[in-house]
Design a protein around this motif. Structure first.
Motif, PDB file in Angstrom:
ATOM      1  N   LEU A  82       0.837  -1.206   0.000  1.00  0.00           N
ATOM      2  CA  LEU A  82       0.000   0.000   0.000  1.00  0.00           C
ATOM      3  C   LEU A  82       0.868   1.251   0.000  1.00  0.00           C
TER       4      LEU A  82
ATOM      5  N   LEU B  57      -5.544  -1.188  -5.319  1.00  0.00           N
ATOM      6  CA  LEU B  57      -5.930  -1.262  -3.910  1.00  0.00           C
ATOM      7  C   LEU B  57      -6.924  -2.395  -3.658  1.00  0.00           C
ATOM      8  N   THR B  58      -7.844  -2.599  -4.585  1.00  0.00           N
ATOM      9  CA  THR B  58      -8.809  -3.691  -4.452  1.00  0.00           C
ATOM     10  C   THR B  58      -8.103  -5.039  -4.519  1.00  0.00           C
TER      11      THR B  58
ATOM     12  N   LEU C 275      -5.837   8.967 -10.394  1.00  0.00           N
ATOM     13  CA  LEU C 275      -6.319   8.982  -9.021  1.00  0.00           C
ATOM     14  C   LEU C 275      -7.690   8.328  -8.890  1.00  0.00           C
ATOM     15  N   GLY C 276      -8.543   8.561  -9.865  1.00  0.00           N
ATOM     16  CA  GLY C 276      -9.917   8.052  -9.778  1.00  0.00           C
ATOM     17  C   GLY C 276     -10.102   6.638 -10.260  1.00  0.00           C
ATOM     18  N   PHE C 277      -9.279   6.179 -11.205  1.00  0.00           N
ATOM     19  CA  PHE C 277      -9.523   4.868 -11.798  1.00  0.00           C
ATOM     20  C   PHE C 277      -8.350   3.899 -11.696  1.00  0.00           C
TER      21      PHE C 277
ATOM     22  N   ALA D  46      -5.724   3.736  -9.556  1.00  0.00           N
ATOM     23  CA  ALA D  46      -5.252   3.329  -8.228  1.00  0.00           C
ATOM     24  C   ALA D  46      -6.190   2.324  -7.568  1.00  0.00           C
ATOM     25  N   TYR D  47      -7.471   2.422  -7.834  1.00  0.00           N
ATOM     26  CA  TYR D  47      -8.426   1.575  -7.137  1.00  0.00           C
ATOM     27  C   TYR D  47      -8.330   0.092  -7.488  1.00  0.00           C
ATOM     28  N   PRO D  48      -8.110  -0.291  -8.724  1.00  0.00           N
ATOM     29  CA  PRO D  48      -7.934  -1.735  -8.976  1.00  0.00           C
ATOM     30  C   PRO D  48      -6.739  -2.314  -8.215  1.00  0.00           C
TER      31      PRO D  48
END
Length: 125
Positions: free
Chosen positions: A65, A97-98, A89-91, A93-95
């Protein structure tokens, strides 16, 4: 040979067992659960091993992380476009982190499952 008669002893009597064979009561199996409940040194070692494996998984997840979050400013500096920064930042990074969260939960559950098998006396596959 002397003229004495030879005395013969009767053959030993044979007995036939016709009943069901008796099962020998097995010795009580060693139970790790009893060691943990009684808080013995061995039970303490079992619990510490679970805590170490969970800590190792947590620190690995935290390091990944920190790596993902630490590289975001570097990515923002190289992009220099506000739209691209918001896309990352919006798209983007999230995969990551998931995926990291999914890995951590699976690892923690596997550690607990292995510990439960150890306590119940079943081998860990």
């Amino acid at each position: 040979m002397t003229g004495e008669p030879v005395s013969r002893q009767p053959a030993p009597r044979r007995e036939v067992v016709t009943g069901e064979p008796r099962r020998v009561r097995p010795l009580p199996r060693y139970r790790a659960q009893a060691e943990i409940e009684e808080q013995t040194a061995l039970g303490d070692a079992y619990v510490r091993s679970l805590m170490r494996s969970q800590l190792r998984a947590g620190l690995t997840a935290f390091a990944l992380l920190a790596l993902v979050a630490g590289t975001l400013p570097l990515a923002f500096a190289t992009l220099r476009d506000a739209t691209a920064v918001w896309v990352v930042l919006g798209f983007a990074a999230y995969p990551l982190l998931t995926l990291l969260a999914w890995w951590y939960v699976r690892r923690a559950e596997r550690n607990e499952r292995d510990f439960a098998r150890l306590v119940k006396g079943r081998p860990v596959p």
